[in-house]
Scaffold this motif. Structure first.
Motif, PDB file in Angstrom:
ATOM      1  N   UNK A 190     -67.536   4.824  -6.415  1.00 12.52           N
ATOM      2  CA  UNK A 190     -68.119   5.695  -7.427  1.00 12.52           C
ATOM      3  C   UNK A 190     -69.118   6.600  -6.730  1.00 12.52           C
ATOM      4  N   UNK A 191     -69.094   7.888  -7.080  1.00 13.21           N
ATOM      5  CA  UNK A 191     -70.060   8.810  -6.480  1.00 13.21           C
ATOM      6  C   UNK A 191     -71.457   8.519  -7.012  1.00 13.21           C
ATOM      7  N   UNK A 192     -72.437   8.753  -6.176  1.00 12.37           N
ATOM      8  CA  UNK A 192     -73.822   8.617  -6.618  1.00 12.37           C
ATOM      9  C   UNK A 192     -74.236   9.875  -7.368  1.00 12.37           C
ATOM     10  N   UNK A 193     -75.210   9.730  -8.249  1.00 14.62           N
ATOM     11  CA  UNK A 193     -75.711  10.883  -8.983  1.00 14.62           C
ATOM     12  C   UNK A 193     -76.900  10.513  -9.832  1.00 14.62           C
ATOM     13  N   UNK A 194     -77.304  11.447 -10.701  1.00 15.20           N
ATOM     14  CA  UNK A 194     -78.455  11.250 -11.568  1.00 15.20           C
ATOM     15  C   UNK A 194     -78.032  11.345 -13.033  1.00 15.20           C
TER      16      UNK A 194
END
Length: 229
Positions: A190-194
């Motif tokens: 899963x991509x990291x993000x905010x």
């Protein structure tokens, strides 16, 4: 996501209210084309450009809309400064996205909002339905999350597949195995993000060049923010 269709309904209501029933739409981070599917069923004279980087989801999308000349799909990385050069149009009536941009950190997302302000025509709109977390209410957030995950657990007990199981099935599908493998090379698990707050989205869209911005729908953990050019 039990309220998924409700957010799509409000999104399309606001498309019709602001730009009419024949819009040129950019389906941003389109995945399998969920927004485009609902858009064209409601507005048959609309046209849609779907943009994503995920080869597996784009394989599904291209198969779903094969032969439909109202739809174009573009492979592009939204973090690439030149991704808009791949688009077939210079401007759009509406940019629509759902449950996708939380894969970006706030900095790249603010940059993206600035690029999108340049793509939306005057009088056009951008709408983003996504997880928007108010960190000033931690007890409310914890209660909502526990309730939501309990419902997800019940759904799984009744046969629903979760994120990891869905991708495992895709990896075994003859048409999806190869693009799924490429997808995991790009993103990993899963991509990291905010997940910044609604207020952050509203202010960032105004700073990016939109004239007005506010929520037009919300749920305990998610909101749909609309920005008018």
């Amino acid at each position: 996501m039990p309220d998924r269709e409700e957010r799509f309904r409000v999104m399309l209501d606001m498309v019709e209210a602001t730009v009419g029933p024949q819009p040129r739409v950019l389906d941003l981070a389109c995945g399998t084309g969920s927004i485009t599917d609902r858009l064209l069923r409601r507005f048959p004279k609309a046209v849609s450009t779907g943009v994503d980087l995920d080869p597996a989801l784009l394989t599904i999308a291209r198969g779903t809309f094969a032969g439909d000349d109202r739809v174009t799909f573009v492979t592009a990385d939204l973090k690439d400064p030149d991704w808009t050069a791949r688009l077939p149009y210079d401007s759009y009536d509406a940019v629509l996205t759902a449950t996708a941009l939380h894969w970006l950190y706030a900095g790249p997302l603010a940059t993206l909002y600035g690029q999108l302000a340049g793509l939306v025509r005057d009088g056009g709109v951008l709408m983003n339905a996504d997880h928007m977390v108010d960190r000033t209410t931690p007890r409310i957030n914890a209660a909502e999350r526990a309730h939501r995950h309990a419902a997800m657990d019940r759904a799984k007990e009744n046969g629903a597949v979760d994120w990891a199981e869905w991708w495992a099935l895709a990896g075994k599908d003859p048409a999806l195995a190869e693009p799924t493998a490429r997808r995991f090379e790009i993103y990993g698990e899963h991509a990291d993000g905010d997940t910044p707050s609604l207020q952050w989205h509203v202010q960032t869209l105004l700073t990016a060049g939109f004239a007005e911005s506010r929520a037009v729908w919300s749920a305990p953990s998610d909101a749909l923010v609309l920005a008018l050019k």
